[in-house]
Motif scaffolding. Structure first.
Motif, PDB file in Angstrom:
ATOM      1  N   VAL A  19       4.229  -1.620  -3.835  1.00  0.00           N
ATOM      2  CA  VAL A  19       4.149  -0.475  -2.906  1.00  0.00           C
ATOM      3  C   VAL A  19       3.218   0.222  -4.556  1.00  0.00           C
ATOM      4  O   VAL A  19       3.930   0.505  -4.888  1.00  0.00           O
ATOM      5  CB  VAL A  19       5.000   0.422  -1.976  1.00  0.00           C
ATOM      6  N   VAL A  20       2.059   0.485  -4.383  1.00  0.00           N
ATOM      7  CA  VAL A  20       1.432   1.120  -5.720  1.00  0.00           C
ATOM      8  C   VAL A  20       1.011   2.305  -5.139  1.00  0.00           C
ATOM      9  O   VAL A  20       0.467   2.506  -4.274  1.00  0.00           O
ATOM     10  CB  VAL A  20      -0.024   0.276  -5.951  1.00  0.00           C
ATOM     11  N   ASP A  21       1.611   3.827  -5.363  1.00  0.00           N
ATOM     12  CA  ASP A  21       1.780   4.736  -5.301  1.00  0.00           C
ATOM     13  C   ASP A  21       1.158   5.414  -6.452  1.00  0.00           C
ATOM     14  O   ASP A  21       0.647   5.490  -7.847  1.00  0.00           O
ATOM     15  CB  ASP A  21       2.969   5.522  -5.217  1.00  0.00           C
ATOM     16  N   LEU A  22      -0.139   5.925  -5.923  1.00  0.00           N
ATOM     17  CA  LEU A  22      -1.530   6.501  -6.840  1.00  0.00           C
ATOM     18  C   LEU A  22      -1.609   8.263  -7.206  1.00  0.00           C
ATOM     19  O   LEU A  22      -2.249   8.152  -7.944  1.00  0.00           O
ATOM     20  CB  LEU A  22      -2.828   6.563  -5.635  1.00  0.00           C
ATOM     21  N   ARG A  23       0.007   8.625  -6.317  1.00  0.00           N
ATOM     22  CA  ARG A  23       0.080   9.804  -6.874  1.00  0.00           C
ATOM     23  C   ARG A  23       0.655  10.145  -8.165  1.00  0.00           C
ATOM     24  O   ARG A  23       1.061   9.252  -8.635  1.00  0.00           O
ATOM     25  CB  ARG A  23       1.210  10.683  -5.067  1.00  0.00           C
ATOM     26  N   ASN A  24       0.535  12.020  -8.617  1.00  0.00           N
ATOM     27  CA  ASN A  24       0.800  12.356  -9.184  1.00  0.00           C
ATOM     28  C   ASN A  24       2.679  12.628  -8.756  1.00  0.00           C
ATOM     29  O   ASN A  24       3.012  12.634  -7.558  1.00  0.00           O
ATOM     30  CB  ASN A  24       0.408  13.593  -9.802  1.00  0.00           C
ATOM     31  N   ASP A  25       3.750  13.019 -10.317  1.00  0.00           N
ATOM     32  CA  ASP A  25       4.294  12.900 -10.301  1.00  0.00           C
ATOM     33  C   ASP A  25       5.203  14.403  -8.761  1.00  0.00           C
ATOM     34  O   ASP A  25       6.115  14.327  -8.074  1.00  0.00           O
ATOM     35  CB  ASP A  25       5.243  13.521 -10.915  1.00  0.00           C
ATOM     36  N   ASP A  26       4.027  15.720  -9.043  1.00  0.00           N
ATOM     37  CA  ASP A  26       4.472  16.531  -8.263  1.00  0.00           C
ATOM     38  C   ASP A  26       4.268  16.276  -6.860  1.00  0.00           C
ATOM     39  O   ASP A  26       4.439  16.930  -6.072  1.00  0.00           O
ATOM     40  CB  ASP A  26       3.435  18.084  -9.054  1.00  0.00           C
ATOM     41  N   GLY A 121      -7.391   0.766 -14.054  1.00  0.00           N
ATOM     42  CA  GLY A 121      -6.921  -1.126 -14.422  1.00  0.00           C
ATOM     43  C   GLY A 121      -5.653  -1.882 -13.851  1.00  0.00           C
ATOM     44  O   GLY A 121      -5.913  -2.822 -13.324  1.00  0.00           O
ATOM     45  N   ARG A 122      -4.803  -0.858 -14.062  1.00  0.00           N
ATOM     46  CA  ARG A 122      -3.475  -0.823 -13.817  1.00  0.00           C
ATOM     47  C   ARG A 122      -3.287  -0.992 -12.559  1.00  0.00           C
ATOM     48  O   ARG A 122      -2.829  -2.482 -11.942  1.00  0.00           O
ATOM     49  CB  ARG A 122      -2.484  -0.363 -13.947  1.00  0.00           C
ATOM     50  N   ALA A 123      -3.331  -0.551 -11.732  1.00  0.00           N
ATOM     51  CA  ALA A 123      -3.415  -0.386 -10.236  1.00  0.00           C
ATOM     52  C   ALA A 123      -4.443  -1.840  -9.865  1.00  0.00           C
ATOM     53  O   ALA A 123      -3.885  -2.756  -8.977  1.00  0.00           O
ATOM     54  CB  ALA A 123      -3.966   1.091  -9.303  1.00  0.00           C
ATOM     55  N   VAL A 124      -5.279  -1.779  -9.690  1.00  0.00           N
ATOM     56  CA  VAL A 124      -6.654  -2.788  -9.310  1.00  0.00           C
ATOM     57  C   VAL A 124      -5.791  -4.000 -10.433  1.00  0.00           C
ATOM     58  O   VAL A 124      -5.411  -5.354  -9.425  1.00  0.00           O
ATOM     59  CB  VAL A 124      -7.615  -3.052 -10.311  1.00  0.00           C
ATOM     60  N   GLY A 125      -4.813  -4.364 -11.592  1.00  0.00           N
ATOM     61  CA  GLY A 125      -4.323  -5.489 -11.402  1.00  0.00           C
ATOM     62  C   GLY A 125      -3.218  -6.089 -10.969  1.00  0.00           C
ATOM     63  O   GLY A 125      -3.052  -6.888 -10.848  1.00  0.00           O
ATOM     64  N   GLN A 142      -2.589  10.639  -1.157  1.00  0.00           N
ATOM     65  CA  GLN A 142      -1.861  11.574  -0.484  1.00  0.00           C
ATOM     66  C   GLN A 142      -2.512  11.101   1.213  1.00  0.00           C
ATOM     67  O   GLN A 142      -1.207  11.297   1.762  1.00  0.00           O
ATOM     68  CB  GLN A 142      -1.912  12.546  -1.032  1.00  0.00           C
ATOM     69  N   LYS A 143      -3.675  11.015   1.461  1.00  0.00           N
ATOM     70  CA  LYS A 143      -4.035  11.135   1.812  1.00  0.00           C
ATOM     71  C   LYS A 143      -4.397   9.608   2.883  1.00  0.00           C
ATOM     72  O   LYS A 143      -4.936   9.567   3.572  1.00  0.00           O
ATOM     73  CB  LYS A 143      -5.464  11.931   2.177  1.00  0.00           C
ATOM     74  N   GLY A 144      -4.842   8.989   1.242  1.00  0.00           N
ATOM     75  CA  GLY A 144      -5.253   7.369   1.821  1.00  0.00           C
ATOM     76  C   GLY A 144      -6.915   7.381   2.230  1.00  0.00           C
ATOM     77  O   GLY A 144      -7.730   5.785   2.499  1.00  0.00           O
ATOM     78  N   LYS A 145      -7.309   8.314   0.902  1.00  0.00           N
ATOM     79  CA  LYS A 145      -9.147   8.266   1.486  1.00  0.00           C
ATOM     80  C   LYS A 145      -9.716   8.693  -0.092  1.00  0.00           C
ATOM     81  O   LYS A 145     -10.987   7.348   0.224  1.00  0.00           O
ATOM     82  CB  LYS A 145      -9.543   8.676   2.219  1.00  0.00           C
ATOM     83  N   ASP A 146      -9.357   8.753  -0.383  1.00  0.00           N
ATOM     84  CA  ASP A 146      -9.741   9.402  -1.920  1.00  0.00           C
ATOM     85  C   ASP A 146      -9.686   8.296  -2.808  1.00  0.00           C
ATOM     86  O   ASP A 146     -10.567   7.369  -3.357  1.00  0.00           O
ATOM     87  CB  ASP A 146      -9.946  10.548  -2.107  1.00  0.00           C
ATOM     88  N   ARG A 147      -7.894   8.896  -3.546  1.00  0.00           N
ATOM     89  CA  ARG A 147      -7.416   6.892  -4.252  1.00  0.00           C
ATOM     90  C   ARG A 147      -7.849   5.903  -3.995  1.00  0.00           C
ATOM     91  O   ARG A 147      -8.254   5.313  -4.498  1.00  0.00           O
ATOM     92  CB  ARG A 147      -6.854   7.576  -5.221  1.00  0.00           C
ATOM     93  N   THR A 148      -7.152   5.869  -2.567  1.00  0.00           N
ATOM     94  CA  THR A 148      -6.948   4.782  -2.030  1.00  0.00           C
ATOM     95  C   THR A 148      -8.189   4.387  -1.539  1.00  0.00           C
ATOM     96  O   THR A 148      -8.436   2.739  -2.039  1.00  0.00           O
ATOM     97  CB  THR A 148      -6.721   4.924  -1.052  1.00  0.00           C
ATOM     98  N   ALA A 152     -10.023   0.216  -3.312  1.00  0.00           N
ATOM     99  CA  ALA A 152     -10.693  -0.181  -2.311  1.00  0.00           C
ATOM    100  C   ALA A 152     -11.535  -0.736  -2.454  1.00  0.00           C
ATOM    101  O   ALA A 152     -12.484  -2.562  -2.882  1.00  0.00           O
ATOM    102  CB  ALA A 152     -10.341  -0.183  -1.219  1.00  0.00           C
ATOM    103  N   ALA A 153     -12.513   0.067  -3.213  1.00  0.00           N
ATOM    104  CA  ALA A 153     -13.690  -0.065  -3.237  1.00  0.00           C
ATOM    105  C   ALA A 153     -14.275  -0.868  -4.663  1.00  0.00           C
ATOM    106  O   ALA A 153     -14.522  -1.939  -4.774  1.00  0.00           O
ATOM    107  CB  ALA A 153     -14.902   0.860  -3.225  1.00  0.00           C
TER     108      ALA A 153
END
Length: 246
Positions: A19-26, A121-125, A142-148, A152-153
């Motif tokens: 599971v790759v979490d793209l969120r910040n600590d806060d 790069g790390r996430a894509v890797g 957080q929502k699944g549309k922006d960073r995600t 994905a793109a």
């Protein structure tokens, strides 16, 4: 995010290798306060190295100052006096806030890509490594549309997915999320000085992703070139990933 996971969701996620979490600590800390019982149990498992599912954090908005520097780089030129004032105050100031709002979702995406190439790069890797190992992977924000949507793109671009399909897949995100993200972007009535009016960043309009991908073309050559030149995800690794779907 996975904070509202049900027991059925958790059972499905137990078959995932990473599971790759793209969120910040806060964001993670805030979400932890509202986890379902099933989600709390899942995160306990994710923290246990003896369990088959691993957790990786790749915060694409981890460097807030770099993000606002990216917004400044993307903003129209300002008079010297105004620019000097911006860079002698905190990055989150009224001028840059208004510039981000004017640029909308495309500017936000471009600023993320400019400010966090290593994490991108790390996430894509990591996604690629799981695919090469034949292991399922989940990545989320957080929502699944922006960073995600950006990760994905990029993965889809490397794999040779036609751009109209990439954009169309992104464009359904807002409707699938529902709630405010199923509504058109609009101001929430915030006044200058109140911070960013995030009502302007609702949904997942197709032109936002089209604009972002076109900017990668213009700036780096292509999304694949961005990954190779800025993110350290080189052509050999891209070719390996692409070979899985060709």
């Amino acid at each position: 995010s996975l904070e509202q996971a049900t027991s059925a969701d958790v059972e499905a996620l137990r078959s995932v290798a990473l599971v790759v979490d793209l969120r910040n600590d806060d964001e993670i800390a805030k979400g932890a306060k509202n986890r379902t019982a099933a989600a709390a149990a899942l995160y306990e498992e994710l923290g246990d190295s003896s369990r088959p599912t691993a957790l990786s954090q790749r915060p694409l908005l981890g460097d807030v100052d770099a993000f606002w520097t990216g917004v400044a780089e993307l903003s129209p030129p300002m008079p010297f006096e105004q620019a000097a004032a911006i860079f002698t105050t905190k990055p989150l100031n009224d001028a840059l806030t208004r510039s981000l709002e004017d640029g909308g979702i495309p500017m936000m995406y471009k600023a993320i890509l400019l400010s966090a190439p290593e994490e991108v790069g790390r996430a894509v890797g990591e996604v690629a490594a799981c695919a090469e190992a034949g292991e399922p992977v989940v990545f989320h924000c957080q929502k699944g549309k922006d960073r995600t949507g950006l990760v994905a793109a990029l993965v889809e671009s490397v794999c040779g997915v036609p751009r109209p399909e990439i954009v169309a897949g992104y464009a359904v995100s807002g409707a699938l999320l529902g709630g405010d993200d199923a509504k058109p972007a609009s101001r929430d009535g915030m006044k200058p000085g109140d911070g960013v009016d995030w009502g302007l960043f609702r949904g997942s309009p197709a032109p936002a992703m089209e604009d972002t991908l076109a900017w990668l073309d213009d700036t780096y050559g292509s999304p694949s070139d961005y990954l190779a030149k800025a993110c350290g995800f080189d052509e050999s690794r891209q070719a390996s990933l692409r070979g899985l779907v060709s």
